[in-house]
Scaffold this motif. Structure first.
Motif, PDB file in Angstrom:
ATOM      1  N   GLY A 262       0.812  -1.213   0.000  1.00 29.08           N
ATOM      2  CA  GLY A 262       0.000   0.000   0.000  1.00 29.08           C
ATOM      3  C   GLY A 262       0.844   1.260   0.000  1.00 29.08           C
ATOM      4  N   GLN A 263       0.185   2.389  -0.114  1.00 33.91           N
ATOM      5  CA  GLN A 263       0.841   3.691  -0.195  1.00 33.91           C
ATOM      6  C   GLN A 263       1.348   4.122   1.176  1.00 33.91           C
ATOM      7  N   VAL A 264       2.574   4.634   1.198  1.00 34.02           N
ATOM      8  CA  VAL A 264       3.149   5.202   2.421  1.00 34.02           C
ATOM      9  C   VAL A 264       2.704   6.656   2.512  1.00 34.02           C
ATOM     10  N   LEU A 265       1.887   6.985   3.518  1.00 31.98           N
ATOM     11  CA  LEU A 265       1.298   8.319   3.620  1.00 31.98           C
ATOM     12  C   LEU A 265       2.048   9.248   4.563  1.00 31.98           C
ATOM     13  N   SER A 266       2.858   8.698   5.476  1.00 33.63           N
ATOM     14  CA  SER A 266       3.536   9.545   6.456  1.00 33.63           C
ATOM     15  C   SER A 266       4.873   8.934   6.838  1.00 33.63           C
ATOM     16  N   LEU A 267       5.843   9.802   7.135  1.00 35.36           N
ATOM     17  CA  LEU A 267       7.187   9.393   7.540  1.00 35.36           C
ATOM     18  C   LEU A 267       7.654  10.237   8.712  1.00 35.36           C
ATOM     19  N   ASN A 268       8.484   9.628   9.584  1.00 29.65           N
ATOM     20  CA  ASN A 268       9.142  10.383  10.649  1.00 29.65           C
ATOM     21  C   ASN A 268      10.338   9.580  11.130  1.00 29.65           C
ATOM     22  N   PHE A 269      11.287  10.288  11.743  1.00 28.22           N
ATOM     23  CA  PHE A 269      12.527   9.664  12.176  1.00 28.22           C
ATOM     24  C   PHE A 269      12.813  10.099  13.605  1.00 28.22           C
ATOM     25  N   GLY A 270      13.072   9.116  14.495  1.00 30.86           N
ATOM     26  CA  GLY A 270      13.405   9.414  15.871  1.00 30.86           C
ATOM     27  C   GLY A 270      13.941   8.199  16.583  1.00 30.86           C
ATOM     28  N   ASN A 271      14.827   8.446  17.556  1.00 30.94           N
ATOM     29  CA  ASN A 271      15.440   7.361  18.326  1.00 30.94           C
ATOM     30  C   ASN A 271      16.168   6.380  17.398  1.00 30.94           C
ATOM     31  N   ASP A 272      16.754   6.935  16.328  1.00 35.35           N
ATOM     32  CA  ASP A 272      17.488   6.160  15.325  1.00 35.35           C
ATOM     33  C   ASP A 272      16.587   5.166  14.594  1.00 35.35           C
ATOM     34  N   ILE A 273      15.297   5.462  14.517  1.00 32.17           N
ATOM     35  CA  ILE A 273      14.344   4.580  13.849  1.00 32.17           C
ATOM     36  C   ILE A 273      13.547   5.386  12.831  1.00 32.17           C
ATOM     37  N   LEU A 274      13.386   4.810  11.631  1.00 37.17           N
ATOM     38  CA  LEU A 274      12.537   5.404  10.602  1.00 37.17           C
ATOM     39  C   LEU A 274      11.154   4.762  10.693  1.00 37.17           C
TER      40      LEU A 274
END
Length: 479
Positions: A262-274
């Motif tokens: 499916g489509q990826v609608l949102s992204l974020n990066f924190g605590n060395d994790i995508l």
């Protein structure tokens, strides 16, 4: 104020004049062609014509005593203007003062005598320059952009009650317009150590913009709609259908994180994790791999399930938590250490469109036209301390500080505008207007910020240290 009066076509000594359109004077005439004149009136050329001369038609003078003028109501502000003294039925001059209300109509002043004269309407004429001044002063600018001006079809000019500008407010200014995308811009990113601005669009391309020349220097066609774009360190990530594309700006590495459905609608990066939120409600989590011998720079750690509909926004912060907003109207809180859901927030009544963490506060927006401010309680739960309501659904929230370090919240709304509020009181600081909805926002150095709208246009803005300074020297070369 003086009253501008227009009469029907009249004839004085054989000369015919066309009356001036009163709606044109007020900037509201929408007739084309209009049967009245759209020019300012000229002064009468016949010096013998006096509209204020009082004529006595009685054969014999009669005794009559004019009554004193009745005072106007106290609730209306008044201005006294001296005019020419009329004469009474004895032929004597009497003192009359003209009382004009601060409103659109002049008061009728009567001479109550035994002669049974009709009420006399006293008005004051104004010259051509006064007419233009009054007409312009009567137009109060609204806080909406003129749709006819947007298409270069507004005929009212300075008298238009709507704005002929793409923004209003003090302390910021537009710097550049970057237009290469032909569909909605869904994300902007500034990579660490680079002088390039990256933008992703539904048109399937990622473009790199040189901050010194304001030109597009590279374009990558990914062959799929890009619905989100972020940067972290030297990495730029783009959300696609069934995958996430990653580029290392420093080393030139190109990585594809697939296995999604499916489509990826949102992204974020924190605590060395995508983190990547999909349209099926699942959140994928990849941890960065620092081993140079590893096959991939990122390793899939876990998938987070709990939402019943698409995850459209992600935020990290506020007590080391991950927050996810969904089309199921809920916000879920995930512990970054254990990657487990600790609570679900159900306050919005429509899609949760955006989440941002600001110090110890979580701010959420929704298509239900509200912005909620959440704070952590002593019991460890989150509660709403304030709700701000907009006239239209809110598409996104973005935060930064102005040149005086005051916190400014940007609310992108469905009426093609961005409202700017100074926190914590939500005092409006200005508005930005676009031809279509703004779907992306990015903060740059030196007070810069970038907005991308549905037409594919990228706008570059800057907070000014001195609001009245015209020449702007910015932090990134020409910007």
């Amino acid at each position: 104020m003086a009253v501008i009066t227009t009469t029907r076509r009249t004839q004085h000594f054989g000369r015919t004049t066309t009356p001036t359109c009163k709606y044109w004077l007020a900037g509201r005439c929408n007739r084309n062609p209009c049967r009245f004149s759209h020019t300012l009136p000229t002064s009468p050329s016949n010096i013998y014509y006096n509209p204020y001369t009082t004529y006595n038609h009685s054969k014999k003078p009669t005794t009559c005593t004019p009554k004193p003028l009745q005072k106007p109501p106290n609730h209306a502000p008044k201005a006294l203007v001296s005019v020419e003294k009329p004469i009474n039925c004895r032929g004597e001059a009497m003192s009359v003062e003209k009382v004009i209300e601060c409103g659109p109509k002049a008061m009728s002043v009567e001479k109550a005598t035994k002669c049974e004269q009709k009420p006399l309407l006293i008005e004051k004429t104004i010259d051509v320059e006064d007419a233009a001044t009054v007409a312009k002063a009567s137009v109060e600018k609204s806080r909406s952009i003129c749709k006819y001006w947007m298409t270069d079809n507004c005929v009212h000019g300075d008298l238009c009650p709507d704005l002929h500008s793409w923004f209003y407010g003090d302390g910021f200014s537009p710097l550049a317009k970057l237009h290469e995308h032909n569909k909605v811009v869904t994300g902007n990113a500034l990579s660490t150590g680079s002088d390039k601005l990256y933008s992703g669009s539904i048109d399937g391309t990622v473009r790199a913009w040189d901050c010194n020349t304001s030109r597009c220097v590279n374009s990558i066609n990914l062959g799929s709609e890009i619905t989100s774009l972020i940067s972290e360190g030297h990495w730029v990530f783009a959300g696609l259908k069934n995958s996430v594309k990653a580029w290392n700006i420093q080393t030139g590495a190109d990585v594809t994180l697939d296995g999604l459905k499916g489509q990826v609608l949102s992204l974020n990066f924190g605590n060395d994790i995508l983190f990547a939120g999909r349209e099926d409600g699942v959140i994928y989590a990849w941890r960065g791999n620092s081993d140079p011998k590893a096959e991939s720079a990122f390793e899939l750690v876990v998938t987070l399930s709990g939402h019943t509909k698409s995850v459209v926004c992600l935020a990290i912060g506020c007590y080391k938590m991950l927050y996810s907003g969904s089309m199921d109207h809920s916000i879920k809180v995930w512990d970054l250490d254990t990657l487990e859901c600790t609570m679900t927030l159900n306050r919005h009544t429509d899609t949760v469109t955006s989440l941002i963490c600001w110090e110890d506060y979580l701010l959420s927006s929704s298509s239900d036209c509200t912005v909620n401010v959440w704070v952590c309680t002593e019991e460890g739960t989150l509660k709403v301390t304030y709700t701000h309501t907009e006239e239209n659904g809110v598409l996104g929230l973005y935060g930064m500080t102005d040149a005086e370090a005051k916190p400014i919240l940007f609310c992108s709304c469905k009426d093609n505008s961005i409202r700017m509020y100074e926190l914590p009181m939500f005092l409006e600081r200005g508005r930005l207007f676009t031809r279509q909805e703004v779907r992306s926002f990015e903060i740059g150095p030196g007070g810069l910020f970038f907005t991308g709208d549905g037409t594919g246009l990228l706008n570059v803005w800057k907070w000014l240290e001195e609001p009245k300074v015209v020449l702007i020297v910015n932090a990134l070369g020409r910007w």
